[in-house]
Design a protein around this motif. Structure first.
Motif, PDB file in Angstrom:
ATOM      1  N   ILE A 118       0.777  -0.962   0.268  1.00 32.81           N
ATOM      2  CA  ILE A 118       0.094   0.305  -0.025  1.00 32.81           C
ATOM      3  C   ILE A 118       0.771   0.956   0.171  1.00 32.81           C
ATOM      4  O   ILE A 118       0.448   2.180  -0.966  1.00 32.81           O
ATOM      5  CB  ILE A 118      -0.802   0.356   1.035  1.00 32.81           C
ATOM      6  CG1 ILE A 118      -2.247  -1.159   0.929  1.00 32.81           C
ATOM      7  CG2 ILE A 118      -1.511   1.266   1.117  1.00 32.81           C
ATOM      8  CD1 ILE A 118      -3.142  -1.053   2.466  1.00 32.81           C
ATOM      9  N   PHE A 119       2.110   0.912   0.400  1.00 28.69           N
ATOM     10  CA  PHE A 119       2.660   2.699   0.724  1.00 28.69           C
ATOM     11  C   PHE A 119       4.117   2.432  -0.866  1.00 28.69           C
ATOM     12  O   PHE A 119       3.335   3.919  -1.164  1.00 28.69           O
ATOM     13  CB  PHE A 119       3.864   2.431   1.893  1.00 28.69           C
ATOM     14  CG  PHE A 119       5.224   3.176   1.716  1.00 28.69           C
ATOM     15  CD1 PHE A 119       5.028   4.394   3.070  1.00 28.69           C
ATOM     16  CD2 PHE A 119       6.447   2.895   1.637  1.00 28.69           C
ATOM     17  CE1 PHE A 119       5.408   5.442   2.862  1.00 28.69           C
ATOM     18  CE2 PHE A 119       7.418   3.845   1.323  1.00 28.69           C
ATOM     19  CZ  PHE A 119       6.603   5.591   1.579  1.00 28.69           C
ATOM     20  N   PHE A 120       3.932   1.667  -0.655  1.00 30.27           N
ATOM     21  CA  PHE A 120       5.285   1.962  -2.056  1.00 30.27           C
ATOM     22  C   PHE A 120       3.257   2.033  -3.137  1.00 30.27           C
ATOM     23  O   PHE A 120       3.991   3.041  -4.047  1.00 30.27           O
ATOM     24  CB  PHE A 120       5.179   0.368  -2.538  1.00 30.27           C
ATOM     25  CG  PHE A 120       6.652   0.562  -1.942  1.00 30.27           C
ATOM     26  CD1 PHE A 120       7.310   1.456  -1.816  1.00 30.27           C
ATOM     27  CD2 PHE A 120       6.439  -1.058  -1.467  1.00 30.27           C
ATOM     28  CE1 PHE A 120       8.614   0.887  -0.843  1.00 30.27           C
ATOM     29  CE2 PHE A 120       7.980  -1.335  -0.776  1.00 30.27           C
ATOM     30  CZ  PHE A 120       8.118  -0.752   0.163  1.00 30.27           C
ATOM     31  N   VAL A 121       2.703   1.241  -3.383  1.00 26.07           N
ATOM     32  CA  VAL A 121       1.462   2.003  -4.406  1.00 26.07           C
ATOM     33  C   VAL A 121       0.730   3.361  -4.419  1.00 26.07           C
ATOM     34  O   VAL A 121       0.948   4.190  -5.126  1.00 26.07           O
ATOM     35  CB  VAL A 121       0.509   0.826  -4.575  1.00 26.07           C
ATOM     36  CG1 VAL A 121      -0.494   1.448  -5.640  1.00 26.07           C
ATOM     37  CG2 VAL A 121       0.754  -0.332  -5.518  1.00 26.07           C
ATOM     38  N   GLY A 122       1.214   3.908  -2.888  1.00 26.04           N
ATOM     39  CA  GLY A 122       0.729   4.912  -2.806  1.00 26.04           C
ATOM     40  C   GLY A 122       1.289   5.945  -2.814  1.00 26.04           C
ATOM     41  O   GLY A 122       1.271   7.515  -3.254  1.00 26.04           O
TER      42      GLY A 122
END
Length: 278
Positions: free
Chosen positions: A136-140
């Motif tokens: 979620i962090f990397f995509v966001g």
């Protein structure tokens, strides 16, 4: 010779079954990696090295079997990705974990205990939770999933392992040695380079080797944060298992086991050598 008591015999029997329980599955993998039966790996049909030859794209003598490795190039590329990720993550995690351990051991500040507690969280957090959180962090944040995201993800928990190993080494070190170095006119950097680092070096090497092995074997977190062209060896093996337990999988697992034993033996060797020197 002292006669063994009934309790001692019971403990000996328990020890035998305990180690048998731990190592029997591993021993079976090694044995059946040499089984020539291409259909049912649990039925012994003769000894062969063909599964080891097939994973490297070499010709085999089993004419009635087919290769289950889709592409040797894909396998070797997955191995290369694993080595790149493990080496890079180990270097970063070793630096961060060692520097953090030294800082927390030598300095006191507000929320010191809370900061130390936070370093244990990545180790106790379920892998699937950490994997989803990182995804979620990397995509966001707009990261492109690949080797770089895997390296960053591995560093988030490998740093904790290095920190614990080095902290244990620091706890057993006499702080008076650093004080003596300072009394002789050495500054903090000279004291660390000539006194502290040589004394904690076995812990640093041990933490680095532990990080390397964990990174090479990690599956769950890597599965979430790897890209299309960044498949590591564990993820590649998972893809093979989804099509059935094939003989090549046993051969790959045996080679990975051998590699882990070599790395662990190297760690023990360097630790004993460093201990004997000092």
């Amino acid at each position: 010779m002292k006669k063994q008591t009934p309790l001692g015999r019971l403990l000996s029997i328990y020890s035998v079954f305990f180690f048998l329980f731990l190592y029997a599955p591993v021993i079976l993998i090694v044995i059946y990696s040499f089984n020539s039966n291409p259909i049912n790996i649990m039925i012994w049909d003769g000894f062969t090295f063909d599964w080891y030859r097939s994973i490297f794209g070499l010709e085999t003598s089993l004419t009635d079997s087919s290769s289950y490795v889709d592409s040797t190039d894909q396998l070797l590329n997955a191995l290369l990705n694993s080595l790149i990720v493990a080496a890079s993550a180990t270097l970063v995690a070793t630096f961060l974990g060692t520097s953090t351990a030294v800082a927390l051991a030598r300095y006191r500040f507000k929320l010191h205990s809370f900061y130390r507690l936070l370093l244990f969280v990545p180790m106790v957090m379920p892998d699937i939770v950490l994997g989803i959180a990182l995804l979620i962090f990397f995509v966001g944040a707009g990261f492109t999933l690949g080797n770089s995201t895997i390296i960053i993800g591995h560093c988030t928990f490998l740093t904790s392992y290095v920190f614990i190993v080095v902290s244990a080494r620091l706890a057993g070190m006499n702080p008076l040695t650093e004080a003596a170095s300072a009394d002789l006119g050495a500054n903090e950097w000279q004291t660390f380079r000539r006194v502290t680092l040589p004394l904690i070096l076995p812990g640093v090497i041990g933490g680095a080797l532990l990080s390397f092995i964990i990174s090479m074997d990690d599956l769950v977190i890597t599965y979430f944060i790897s890209g299309v062209d960044s498949t590591t060896l564990p993820v590649f093996i998972l893809g093979m298992i989804r099509r059935g337990i094939k003989p090549e999988i046993n051969a790959i697992a045996t080679l990975m086991l051998l590699f882990s034993v070599v790395i662990a033996s190297a760690g023990i060797y360097f630790k004993s050598k460093n201990t004997s020197t000092h």
